[in-house]
Write a protein that holds these residues in place. Structure first.
Motif, PDB file in Angstrom:
ATOM      1  N   TYR A   1       0.835  -1.203   0.000  1.00 36.55           N
ATOM      2  CA  TYR A   1       0.000   0.000   0.000  1.00 36.55           C
ATOM      3  C   TYR A   1       0.870   1.253   0.000  1.00 36.55           C
ATOM      4  CZ  TYR A   1      -4.069  -2.769   1.493  1.00 36.55           C
ATOM      5  OH  TYR A   1      -5.101  -3.664   1.569  1.00 36.55           O
TER       6      TYR A   1
ATOM      7  N   GLN B   1       0.717   3.421   3.289  1.00 38.07           N
ATOM      8  CA  GLN B   1       1.174   2.824   4.535  1.00 38.07           C
ATOM      9  C   GLN B   1       2.682   2.953   4.756  1.00 38.07           C
ATOM     10  OE1 GLN B   1      -0.940   1.649   6.903  1.00 38.07           O
ATOM     11  NE2 GLN B   1      -2.509   2.444   5.549  1.00 38.07           N
TER      12      GLN B   1
ATOM     13  N   GLN C   1       2.987  -1.729   4.813  1.00 37.60           N
ATOM     14  CA  GLN C   1       1.989  -2.796   4.922  1.00 37.60           C
ATOM     15  C   GLN C   1       1.636  -3.284   3.526  1.00 37.60           C
ATOM     16  OE1 GLN C   1      -1.828  -1.826   6.679  1.00 37.60           O
ATOM     17  NE2 GLN C   1      -2.295  -3.970   7.044  1.00 37.60           N
TER      18      GLN C   1
ATOM     19  N   PRO D   1       0.612  -4.207   9.821  1.00 33.37           N
ATOM     20  CA  PRO D   1       1.617  -3.168   9.534  1.00 33.37           C
ATOM     21  C   PRO D   1       2.975  -3.581  10.101  1.00 33.37           C
ATOM     22  CG  PRO D   1      -0.408  -2.177  10.330  1.00 33.37           C
ATOM     23  CD  PRO D   1      -0.556  -3.659  10.512  1.00 33.37           C
TER      24      PRO D   1
END
Length: 189
Positions: A101, A104, A169, A180
């Protein structure tokens, strides 16, 4: 219940097959012919369902197991490079069937294990647009991504024991999302 006599505990498959036989006998005796014709047509048109494919019940009966997540270090291996004395880069080689992501990522410097944390401004490339059921409209990365990190001072001037804190993540495309991650990468021993 006569069809279920003599079943040992742990014989779930036998119980299910006997239960299916009871249901089939009941349907044959009491269902209208039009319903039976429709049922036969649906089963003929859906061979994957009738053979137990693509279903958790079918997988458990055929002995197939659900996919297992890779260890995070194999799913998202990364390395840190010094581009210049005042710039680092972090590159991930993302395993096939996985993604990271964009939103993230975070990066910081930390002086010693208990020292102050200084967030770093990262140069994060544009990712692939996607829609996630939990995060909504997002950007993700497949295969590889490299993120640039300008340092506040030249690398040799960083205090001894300074670490780069890396947070990220990712998920497997089959539906498993890793928690995470936060790792510490020692820059100046």
């Amino acid at each position: 219940m006569a069809a279920m006599q003599g079943i040992r505990a742990g014989s779930g498959l036998v119980i299910m097959l006997n239960l299916n036989a009871l249901i089939a006998r009941h349907l044959m005796a009491h269902a209208p012919p039009a319903f039976l014709t429709s049922l036969a047509l649906m089963l003929a048109l859906c061979p994957a369902v009738s053979h137990g494919q693509n279903s958790s019940l079918g997988n458990s009966l055929s002995g197939e197991t659900a996919p297992q997540p890779l260890p995070v270090a194999r799913a998202f291996p990364y390395y840190v490079s010094v581009e210049e004395n005042e710039r680092l880069s972090v590159t991930w080689q993302i395993a096939s069937g996985h993604y990271l992501y964009r939103g993230q990522f975070s990066f910081a410097l930390q002086r010693g294990p208990e020292g102050d944390v200084l967030p770093l401004d990262a140069t994060i490339p544009v990712g692939v647009a996607s829609n996630d059921e939990f995060f909504g409209d997002i950007e993700i990365y497949y295969d590889t991504v490299t993120i640039g990190l300008p340092l506040p001072v030249p690398l040799p001037a960083l205090a001894s024991g300074t670490s780069l804190l890396i947070s990220y993540q990712g998920c497997a495309v089959w539906g498993y999302c890793y928690p995470p991650q936060q790792v510490s990468y020692l820059l100046n021993p």
